[in-house]
Design a protein around this motif. Structure first.
Motif, PDB file in Angstrom:
ATOM      1  N   GLY A 149       0.824  -1.198   0.000  1.00 31.35           N
ATOM      2  CA  GLY A 149       0.000   0.000   0.000  1.00 31.35           C
ATOM      3  C   GLY A 149       0.858   1.248   0.000  1.00 31.35           C
ATOM      4  N   ARG A 150       0.277   2.351   0.385  1.00 31.05           N
ATOM      5  CA  ARG A 150       0.989   3.625   0.370  1.00 31.05           C
ATOM      6  C   ARG A 150       2.243   3.576   1.249  1.00 31.05           C
ATOM      7  NH1 ARG A 150      -1.782   7.890  -1.757  1.00 31.05           N
ATOM      8  NH2 ARG A 150      -0.504   9.331  -0.546  1.00 31.05           N
ATOM      9  N   GLU A 151       2.119   2.934   2.393  1.00 34.47           N
ATOM     10  CA  GLU A 151       3.242   2.888   3.333  1.00 34.47           C
ATOM     11  C   GLU A 151       4.428   2.129   2.729  1.00 34.47           C
ATOM     12  OE1 GLU A 151       4.258   1.117   7.800  1.00 34.47           O
ATOM     13  OE2 GLU A 151       2.164   1.361   7.145  1.00 34.47           O
ATOM     14  N   GLN A 152       4.135   1.005   2.072  1.00 32.37           N
ATOM     15  CA  GLN A 152       5.211   0.194   1.490  1.00 32.37           C
ATOM     16  C   GLN A 152       5.859   0.913   0.305  1.00 32.37           C
ATOM     17  OE1 GLN A 152       2.158  -1.041   2.315  1.00 32.37           O
ATOM     18  NE2 GLN A 152       2.918  -2.088   4.168  1.00 32.37           N
ATOM     19  N   VAL A 153       5.055   1.668  -0.449  1.00 32.90           N
ATOM     20  CA  VAL A 153       5.617   2.445  -1.556  1.00 32.90           C
ATOM     21  C   VAL A 153       6.571   3.496  -1.013  1.00 32.90           C
ATOM     22  CG1 VAL A 153       5.088   4.035  -3.433  1.00 32.90           C
ATOM     23  CG2 VAL A 153       3.644   2.038  -3.063  1.00 32.90           C
ATOM     24  N   TYR A 154       6.158   4.138   0.078  1.00 33.29           N
ATOM     25  CA  TYR A 154       7.009   5.167   0.683  1.00 33.29           C
ATOM     26  C   TYR A 154       8.329   4.557   1.167  1.00 33.29           C
ATOM     27  CZ  TYR A 154       8.023   9.626   2.926  1.00 33.29           C
ATOM     28  OH  TYR A 154       8.588  10.824   3.260  1.00 33.29           O
ATOM     29  N   GLU A 155       8.248   3.345   1.710  1.00 33.40           N
ATOM     30  CA  GLU A 155       9.472   2.673   2.163  1.00 33.40           C
ATOM     31  C   GLU A 155      10.389   2.373   0.983  1.00 33.40           C
ATOM     32  OE1 GLU A 155       8.303  -0.806   4.249  1.00 33.40           O
ATOM     33  OE2 GLU A 155       7.425   0.279   5.945  1.00 33.40           O
ATOM     34  N   LYS A 156       9.815   2.075  -0.163  1.00 33.52           N
ATOM     35  CA  LYS A 156      10.601   1.718  -1.334  1.00 33.52           C
ATOM     36  C   LYS A 156      11.264   2.943  -1.965  1.00 33.52           C
ATOM     37  CE  LYS A 156      11.766  -0.846  -5.007  1.00 33.52           C
ATOM     38  NZ  LYS A 156      12.720  -1.972  -4.959  1.00 33.52           N
ATOM     39  N   PHE A 157      10.518   4.017  -2.133  1.00 37.29           N
ATOM     40  CA  PHE A 157      11.008   5.170  -2.877  1.00 37.29           C
ATOM     41  C   PHE A 157      11.307   6.402  -2.031  1.00 37.29           C
ATOM     42  CE2 PHE A 157       8.957   2.828  -6.366  1.00 37.29           C
ATOM     43  CZ  PHE A 157       9.916   2.937  -7.358  1.00 37.29           C
ATOM     44  N   GLY A 158      10.785   6.407  -0.788  1.00 30.11           N
ATOM     45  CA  GLY A 158      10.967   7.603   0.028  1.00 30.11           C
ATOM     46  C   GLY A 158      10.012   8.718  -0.339  1.00 30.11           C
ATOM     47  N   VAL A 159       9.047   8.426  -1.202  1.00 30.80           N
ATOM     48  CA  VAL A 159       8.026   9.396  -1.616  1.00 30.80           C
ATOM     49  C   VAL A 159       6.695   8.656  -1.702  1.00 30.80           C
ATOM     50  CG1 VAL A 159       9.652  10.829  -2.925  1.00 30.80           C
ATOM     51  CG2 VAL A 159       8.427   8.975  -4.089  1.00 30.80           C
TER      52      VAL A 159
END
Length: 941
Positions: free
Chosen positions: A163-173
């Motif tokens: 989800g959004r949280e995992q995307v943020y962990e991957k890209f920092g955005v």
């Protein structure tokens, strides 16, 4: 279920996880690799089984890549260029995996010209708009840009939700900035360049500080770190290109409605035959609870199925699909015909049926000189055969210990009546090649249909029209490639050395695919109102071009050798001159060295770097520098022109000529342009420059045989005449009717100069504007062409439209039409698709608008000369002439005529060409053809 849920499976991700995650597996009966198919089936079964019931998906589809080339390759040729080819044992499993998907009752979706990710993005957007939740089964980071409150991803192996949280962990955005981050980071796997030196952490930091990519680039000069600042400013265009490459399209034409993705139980009648054919007995037994009709006895007794599978097929791109019955391809059903009596039964069946698909196999690519190796026929799905005639291998074949073949002469004697029978339609794919091969064996194939040309009429401009492309697009089947049977590189061999087992599967499949395509595509000509276009502009062209290719045109090797020597000496002098200008030796053929000299050493303004970071030194750069008065640029342009002429023509033409006749046999291509224009190669005789002295010298090497003359018959300013007609431009129509020089008239209207006071320079400017307008030239382009300021060029164009308002009206009407329909038409009814008119990139849309303006004009000119070429042979024969048509070069036809026929035949040639549009269309402007005869092509032009 409280809410509808759509699950979209990334098919490519499933395939490669199945292939790499499991040990190799082959089918016991024949050794066919099926490991990826088995893994895919197990993963799909697991997904369906674990998500049934409340809370599970209501809709499910598997999305595949349709091919390696997409619109992104047009934006950036190097996109994914470094990716290695698929493993050899995986390639034959791709079509089987698509069959597996359909057998499980799950839609298999793909669309030529787009990646699977674009379809996933489109369906995700559509589903959310229709109040669905969406789950994308994939771990592909490119898809993370789609994640939002209604769209999540599911990692397929560990079943971890993204989800959004995992995307943020991957890209920092957050997901909304993933595209911007990827544009900066780039992607080495896909060859997306990005910004040099900027990784995930730096990209995230910059985007957090400036908000988004556009703001970051606009304020890049404020960045304190020099390397970051230079990366963002020097590589701005590269970064923006990268953003176009990584951003997923969510507006592609969906092949199917989401409603058709409703989840359903697999149908035993589809699934049992597939699983037994694959020999996946354990999987079938595990599924016994899910498929009530599956019984142990039936499973064990089942044989390789012949029952067809119903699957959806594409109509026109963007239209709703039609449903058709596609019988799976079964290579084991193909016959190798090694007995004359068996061949006679196939011929008798074809004569009774009334049609037959035909394909030839040869020992070389040349249609005019290769040897016939075999012939394949198809009478129905999987009802195909291969007749080997000249194979030279014996490898313990399944068809007998000895290499048994019907003698060539006997086979030809049996095939000739069938292939010339007027009551039996012969069906081919790019049949021009087969016509030439068979004609050299005394067979004049007629009548015929060509699936390549049928596709070209239906969907010209949308995709390629080669057999493999059409098979994948319309049949969902990837045919065996020539490389798979003949090898590649040093291991490559002529087809005559391919064993009969492999040869039969490959060759018979070609005929089988061709017949299936014909059955599918031919009815659409009538349905789309394009049957007349096919019958009058395409169907007879293969015979016309085959005859021209077989005849060829004579060259003078001595003239070519002299020109090669002259060009070489002049290139050497230019090289020395360039070295003197720079003050040291350097490699004139090295773009890297040239860029460093121009923009690092000489510090010239206007330099731009390529995606690889080197300075661009293409022809446009050199032209700009030459116009600025840079001597080295002019020297290099002259050097490159000579090098191209020498390498392409004077050094090679005599090498490709027939040594016995000194005749060159080019190969014409009927379906390689969007507008109907022909192209040619091996060698390309349509790009010899005619406006330079060097180009004209090359044409002097094309000569008539003794006792003959070459005749050049050329349409005079046909595209301007057609512009006057199509746009209904009164002043131009009157000028053409009165025989007034159109460029002088334009100059007089534009610049207020009386015709009797016209200078060559003023006329030259008017000529540039006239032809530029046809191609949608911009003020910038006209300024470059005439070496004048942009604002002056803009005033010229403004004045032009004021003097000829009908042209502006035509252009505006055409742009409006193409925006609504994504195609334009010629006077003869040819439909030219221009899908880029709806591209997101502004540059693509502008290019599409220019193409739309020119296409009806250039396309009609191409249609007219096709009609002339089709009529010409019959007219020459009817008049008793021996004159032969040799070449077509855009608006020009070249003939070889006996000396005693020249004066009498030229009026006939001119008449046929000028009246070619009739009776299909009455052109309101007279078409004028200028004809001249001489001993060589240059003098005749």
């Amino acid at each position: 279920m409280s809410r509808k849920c759509l699950v979209l499976v990334d098919g490519s991700g499933y395939i490669f996880r199945a292939y790499h995650g499991l040990p190799p597996l082959t089918r016991k009966s024949d050794g066919l690799p099926v490991g990826a198919v088995s893994g895919f089936c197990n993963m799909l079964y697991k997904l369906i089984k674990e998500n049934r019931g409340d809370g599970g998906p209501s809709h499910l589809a598997v999305i595949f890549d349709a091919g390696s080339k997409t619109f992104r390759n047009d934006l950036y040729e190097a996109y994914k260029a470094h990716r290695p080819p698929a493993p050899e044992d995986l390639i034959p499993q791709f079509p089987l995996i698509r069959e597996a998907t359909i057998a499980f009752g799950v839609p298999s979706v793909e669309l030529a010209g787009f990646e699977a990710d674009d379809l996933i993005a489109t369906y995700a957007r559509m589903a959310v708009e229709q109040d669905f939740d969406v789950t994308i089964v994939s771990s592909d980071k490119d898809l993370m840009q789609l994640v939002n409150d209604r769209v999540t991803m599911l990692e397929p192996v560990k079943a971890v939700s993204i989800g959004r949280e995992q995307v943020y962990e991957k890209f920092g955005v957050p997901p909304e900035l993933v595209v911007d981050a990827q544009a900066l980071i780039g992607d080495t796997a896909d060859n997306v360049p990005g910004a040099p030196g900027i990784g995930v952490k730096t990209a995230a930091q910059l985007l957090a500080e400036y908000g988004n990519l556009d703001a970051l680039l606009a304020r890049a000069h404020e960045i304190k770190q020099p390397k970051r600042r230079e990366a963002l400013t020097d590589f701005r265009d590269q970064i923006l290109l990268s953003r176009e490459l990584v951003k997923l399209r969510d507006d592609v034409p969906p092949p199917f409605d989401i409603d058709s993705f409703a989840l359903k139980d697999p149908n035993a009648d589809d699934l049992i035959p597939f699983l037994t054919r694959m020999e996946f007995v354990s999987l079938a037994r595990r599924m016994g609870g899910a498929i009530t009709a599956m019984e142990e006895a039936r499973l064990d007794a089942a044989k390789t199925p012949s029952a067809p599978i119903s699957r959806p097929l594409y109509g026109n791109i963007g239209e709703k699909p039609v449903t058709s019955v596609i019988e799976p391809f079964n290579h084991e059903a193909y016959a190798c015909v090694q007995d004359i009596d068996i061949l006679k039964t196939y011929v008798a069946r074809a004569q009774k049926l009334g049609y037959v698909a035909v394909d030839t196999e040869t020992d070389d690519l040349s249609a005019t000189h290769s040897g016939l190796v075999g012939v394949s026929l198809s009478l129905g799905a999987n009802d195909a055969c291969y007749i080997p005639l000249a194979h030279e291998s014996d490898d313990g074949l399944a068809f007998g210990d000895a290499l048994q073949q019907i003698p060539m002469a006997e086979a030809i004697a049996v095939l000739k009546p069938l292939l010339e029978d007027p009551s039996v339609l012969k069906i081919g794919q790019n049949i021009k090649y087969d016509l030439s091969v068979l004609k050299r064996h005394g067979i004049n194939v007629a009548p015929y249909d060509d699936t390549m040309l049928i596709s070209y009429v239906l969907e010209g401009g949308l995709h390629g029209h080669g057999m493999d492309t059409l098979s994948e697009l319309h049949l969902g089947h990837t045919p065996i490639t020539f490389k798979q049977v003949a090898g590649t590189g040093k291991a490559a061999k002529s087809f005559k050395y391919v064993g009969l087992v492999e040869a039969t599967k490959y060759a018979a499949e070609d005929a089988d695919v061709t017949l299936r395509l014909w059955r599918l595509l031919k009815p659409r000509l009538q349905e789309n109102g394009l049957l007349t276009v096919y019958e009058t502009l395409e169907r007879k062209m293969p015979t016309v071009l085959s005859d021209m290719e077989l005849t060829g045109i004579r060259i003078d090797p001595q003239v070519l050798r002299g020109l090669s020597q002259d060009f070489g000496v002049r290139m050497g002098a230019l090289e020395q001159e360039a070295h003197a200008v720079v003050g040291r030796p350097f490699n004139l053929n090295s773009p890297k060295q040239l860029g460093e000299i121009f923009f690092d050493e000489l510090k010239l303004p206007g330099g731009k770097r390529t995606a690889s970071g080197t300075w661009a030194t293409d022809v446009k750069v050199l032209e700009d520098l030459a116009e600025q008065g840079i001597p080295l640029a002019k020297i290099l342009m002259d050097y490159r022109q000579l090098a191209k002429l020498k390498g392409t023509y004077t050094d090679t033409l005599h090498q490709v000529a027939d040594p016995k006749t000194d005749r060159v046999h080019t190969s014409f291509h009927l379906a390689s342009t969007t507008t109907g224009r022909l192209s040619s190669n091996e060698p390309n005789l349509q790009n010899i420059p005619i406006r330079t002295g060097e180009g004209r010298k090359i044409r002097t090497a094309f000569i008539a045989k003794p006792g003959h003359r070459l005749i050049s018959a050329d349409y005079s300013q046909i595209e301007l005449r057609l512009l006057a007609h199509i746009g209904d431009i009164g002043q131009l129509k009157k000028a053409f009717s009165d025989g007034i020089d159109i460029h002088s008239l334009t100059a007089s209207e534009m610049f207020g100069v009386p015709l009797n006071e016209m200078t060559s320079e003023i006329r030259r400017r008017a000529k540039a504007i006239n032809f530029g307008i046809i191609y949608g030239i911009s003020a910038f382009g006209l300024a470059n062409q005439l070496a004048i300021p942009n604002d002056e060029a803009g005033r010229y164009i403004k004045t032009y439209f004021e003097r000829f308002p009908g042209i502006k009206a035509y252009m505006d009407a055409t742009k409006a039409f193409v925006k609504d329909h994504a195609y334009v038409t010629t006077i003869m009814g040819r439909k030219i698709h221009i899908p880029d008119i709806h591209a997101k990139a502004g540059g693509q849309r502008q290019f599409a608008e220019r193409a739309a303006i020119n296409a009806p004009i250039q396309g009609t000119a191409a249609d007219i000369i096709r009609r002339a070429m089709i009529k010409m042979p019959g007219a020459l024969v009817a008049a008793g002439f021996k004159t032969k048509m040799l070449l077509q070069v855009h608006d020009e036809l070249i003939f070889e005529a006996p000396d005693d026929e020249v004066e009498a035949v030229m009026p006939l040639i001119v008449s046929v060409m000028e009246k070619a549009p009739l009776p299909a269309a009455e052109i309101s402007v007279p078409l004028v053809v200028e004809a001249k005869a001489a001993l060589n092509w240059d003098e005749a032009h």
